[in-house]
Design an enzyme around this catalytic site. Structure first.
Site, mmCIF file in Angstrom:
data_model
loop_
_atom_site.group_PDB
_atom_site.id
_atom_site.type_symbol
_atom_site.label_atom_id
_atom_site.label_comp_id
_atom_site.label_asym_id
_atom_site.label_seq_id
_atom_site.Cartn_x
_atom_site.Cartn_y
_atom_site.Cartn_z
ATOM 1 N N CYS A 152 0.815 -1.225 0.000
ATOM 2 C CA CYS A 152 0.000 0.000 0.000
ATOM 3 C C CYS A 152 0.849 1.276 0.000
ATOM 4 O O CYS A 152 0.328 2.358 -0.262
ATOM 5 C CB CYS A 152 -0.961 -0.001 1.184
ATOM 6 S SG CYS A 152 -2.106 -1.386 1.135
ATOM 7 N N HIS A 165 -3.108 7.398 2.263
ATOM 8 C CA HIS A 165 -3.528 6.082 1.760
ATOM 9 C C HIS A 165 -4.934 5.824 2.292
ATOM 10 O O HIS A 165 -5.215 6.023 3.476
ATOM 11 C CB HIS A 165 -2.548 5.016 2.247
ATOM 12 C CG HIS A 165 -3.030 3.631 2.025
ATOM 13 N ND1 HIS A 165 -3.569 3.218 0.831
ATOM 14 C CD2 HIS A 165 -3.072 2.541 2.861
ATOM 15 C CE1 HIS A 165 -3.917 1.937 0.925
ATOM 16 N NE2 HIS A 165 -3.629 1.514 2.139
ATOM 17 N N ASN A 218 -10.053 0.034 0.148
ATOM 18 C CA ASN A 218 -8.586 0.087 0.098
ATOM 19 C C ASN A 218 -8.118 -0.511 -1.232
ATOM 20 O O ASN A 218 -8.203 -1.716 -1.437
ATOM 21 C CB ASN A 218 -8.020 -0.700 1.292
ATOM 22 C CG ASN A 218 -6.503 -0.662 1.350
ATOM 23 O OD1 ASN A 218 -5.845 -0.244 0.396
ATOM 24 N ND2 ASN A 218 -5.955 -1.103 2.454
HETATM 25 C C1 COA Z 1 -10.004 -4.758 10.311
HETATM 26 C C2 COA Z 1 -10.595 -3.743 11.276
HETATM 27 C C3 COA Z 1 -11.633 -2.880 10.569
HETATM 28 C C4 COA Z 1 -11.288 -4.510 12.411
HETATM 29 O O1 COA Z 1 -11.835 -3.573 13.323
HETATM 30 P P1 COA Z 1 -11.691 -3.807 14.870
HETATM 31 O O2 COA Z 1 -12.447 -2.736 15.547
HETATM 32 O O3 COA Z 1 -10.214 -3.915 15.146
HETATM 33 O O4 COA Z 1 -12.449 -5.160 15.057
HETATM 34 P P2 COA Z 1 -11.895 -6.517 15.689
HETATM 35 O O5 COA Z 1 -10.832 -7.099 14.797
HETATM 36 O O6 COA Z 1 -11.558 -6.214 17.111
HETATM 37 O O7 COA Z 1 -13.138 -7.432 15.597
HETATM 38 C C5 COA Z 1 -14.264 -7.140 16.342
HETATM 39 C C6 COA Z 1 -15.297 -8.209 16.051
HETATM 40 O O8 COA Z 1 -15.828 -7.990 14.745
HETATM 41 C C7 COA Z 1 -15.803 -9.214 14.015
HETATM 42 N N1 COA Z 1 -15.665 -8.935 12.598
HETATM 43 C C8 COA Z 1 -14.542 -8.910 11.858
HETATM 44 N N2 COA Z 1 -14.865 -8.599 10.587
HETATM 45 C C9 COA Z 1 -16.200 -8.424 10.544
HETATM 46 C C10 COA Z 1 -17.103 -8.078 9.526
HETATM 47 N N3 COA Z 1 -16.712 -7.849 8.266
HETATM 48 N N4 COA Z 1 -18.412 -7.969 9.845
HETATM 49 C C11 COA Z 1 -18.847 -8.176 11.095
HETATM 50 N N5 COA Z 1 -18.028 -8.527 12.109
HETATM 51 C C12 COA Z 1 -16.719 -8.628 11.826
HETATM 52 C C13 COA Z 1 -14.624 -9.967 14.597
HETATM 53 O O9 COA Z 1 -14.752 -11.349 14.341
HETATM 54 C C14 COA Z 1 -14.734 -9.630 16.061
HETATM 55 O O10 COA Z 1 -15.720 -10.441 16.624
HETATM 56 P P3 COA Z 1 -15.502 -11.080 18.088
HETATM 57 O O11 COA Z 1 -15.364 -9.900 19.007
HETATM 58 O O12 COA Z 1 -16.738 -11.879 18.292
HETATM 59 O O13 COA Z 1 -14.237 -11.875 17.976
HETATM 60 C C15 COA Z 1 -9.506 -2.839 11.900
HETATM 61 O O14 COA Z 1 -8.675 -3.578 12.748
HETATM 62 C C16 COA Z 1 -8.652 -2.196 10.851
HETATM 63 O O15 COA Z 1 -9.124 -1.357 10.103
HETATM 64 N N6 COA Z 1 -7.362 -2.536 10.795
HETATM 65 C C17 COA Z 1 -6.478 -2.011 9.761
HETATM 66 C C18 COA Z 1 -6.677 -2.805 8.502
HETATM 67 C C19 COA Z 1 -6.028 -2.153 7.324
HETATM 68 O O16 COA Z 1 -6.247 -0.983 7.082
HETATM 69 N N7 COA Z 1 -5.242 -2.929 6.583
HETATM 70 C C20 COA Z 1 -4.559 -2.458 5.435
HETATM 71 C C21 COA Z 1 -3.467 -1.521 5.809
HETATM 72 S S1 COA Z 1 -2.596 -0.995 4.440
#
Ligand code: COA
Length: 318
Positions: free
Chosen positions: A112, A245, A275
């Protein structure tokens, strides 16, 4: 001598996949995706499209905006994580599609951060006088490396391409570039699979520790923006447009808040295309140039972070 962007272009595939569409594919909801990421839809390439096809459309628009034709281009750098094939490079394939006979052409793989890496590299060729007009492209078809059964990743990404033409100028232009990497984080965000013995070995899909990526991204993006402005004896408040980004609205908001940059100075496009990895910064830049937000003389800061980890920034005077 400086390098200066004189044309931008972008392309998004026709097919749109909405959050509602995803609700029928995995156990998710429009509300979860919007509140956690800011994404409402993403574009998906057709089965027969490859990264160089998307790159071609974006490049043609950038060259048209620059008032240049293919014969004027003497360097092509393509940032992509989803190349058409193992080799030749997507840059060479794009060169042929553009009808360019001979110029250096190569890919940059920094996930990215790829566009920031490619632009910083092109800046060195152009500002040193080695090349006159560089075509710098970010192009991705992430739909090919997404596990569509994995709700934690499939909602985040989309396909698209963005391009710029960089030319020699006696006025800035690019003021400074700042690149970083830390390979010790390679397991946190990866597509670990490879091709060997005629088969895919290992997992060919995105593998991500979302919360680790989130925290790291906010930390290093703030640091690299501070590094870029202080190198130029400026403050974050001097920036007219922050073009981050487009991974997640919450990463963008947290970074802007730490820097004290109001959100009305930040270009947001993640809601419309998710993304798109190396394509996301040139896509957002093209949108803001074409809708008239970015004016001549303004200070623009591009910043990105991605797998590797890699991160970086480019500060420029428009
Ligand atoms: C991926 C992201 C959105 C997850 O958000 P979060 O607030 O950290 O959520 P968590 O990972 O703590 O998950 C919370 C819950 O949602 C659930 N969950 C994950 N994806 C889900 C989806 N698409 N829909 C519904 N629930 C979802 C998880 O299983 C978890 O459930 P649990 O509590 O029962 O285990 C966040 O971590 C993020 O944006 N990270 C950066 C990712 C990124 O930008 N990557 C590329 C970088 S270049």
């Amino acid at each position: 001598m400086y390098s200066k962007i004189i044309g931008t272009g972008s392309y998004l595939p026709e097919k749109i996949l909405t959050n509602r569409d995803l609700e029928s594919m995995v156990n998710t909801s429009d509300e979860w995706i919007r509140t956690r990421t800011g994404i409402t839809q993403r574009h998906i390439a057709s089965e027969d499209q490859v990264a160089s096809d998307l790159a071609l459309y974006a490049s043609q628009k950038a060259m048209e905006a620059a008032g240049l034709s293919s014969k004027d281009i003497d360097l092509i750098i393509v940032a992509t994580t989803t190349p058409d094939m193992v080799f030749p490079s997507t840059a060479c394939i794009l060169q042929n599609k553009l009808g360019i006979e001979n110029c250096p052409a190569f890919d940059v793989q920094a996930v990215c951060s790829g566009f920031v890496y490619a632009l910083a590299t092109a800046d060195m060729f152009v500002s040193s006088g080695k090349c006159r007009n560089a075509l710098v492209v970010g192009t991705e078809i992430y739909s090919k490396i997404i596990d569509w059964n994995d709700r934690s990743t499939c909602v985040l990404f989309g396909d698209g391409a963005g391009a710029v033409v960089l030319t020699q100028s006696d006025q800035p232009g690019i003021l400074s570039t700042h690149l970083h990497a830390s390979g010790s984080y390679s397991d946190v965000l990866s597509v670990p699979g490879s091709i060997s013995g005629g088969k895919v070995q290992g997992n060919p899909y995105i593998n991500m520790e979302g919360s680790t990526v989130f925290k790291f991204a906010v930390k290093v993006l703030e640091e690299v923006v501070q590094e870029a402005v202080s190198k130029n004896n400026l403050q974050p408040s001097d920036i007219d447009w922050l073009i981050p980004h487009q991974a997640n609205i919450r990463i963008i908001q947290s970074t802007a808040k730490k820097l004290g940059i109001p959100m009305d100075k930040v270009v947001i496009a993640v809601d419309k295309h998710g993304n798109t990895s190396a394509a996301s910064i040139p896509l957002a830049l093209d949108i803001a140039v074409r809708d008239g937000r970015i004016h001549s003389g303004q200070l623009v800061l591009l910043e990105g972070v991605g797998g590797g980890f890699t991160w970086g920034a480019v500060l420029l005077r428009w």
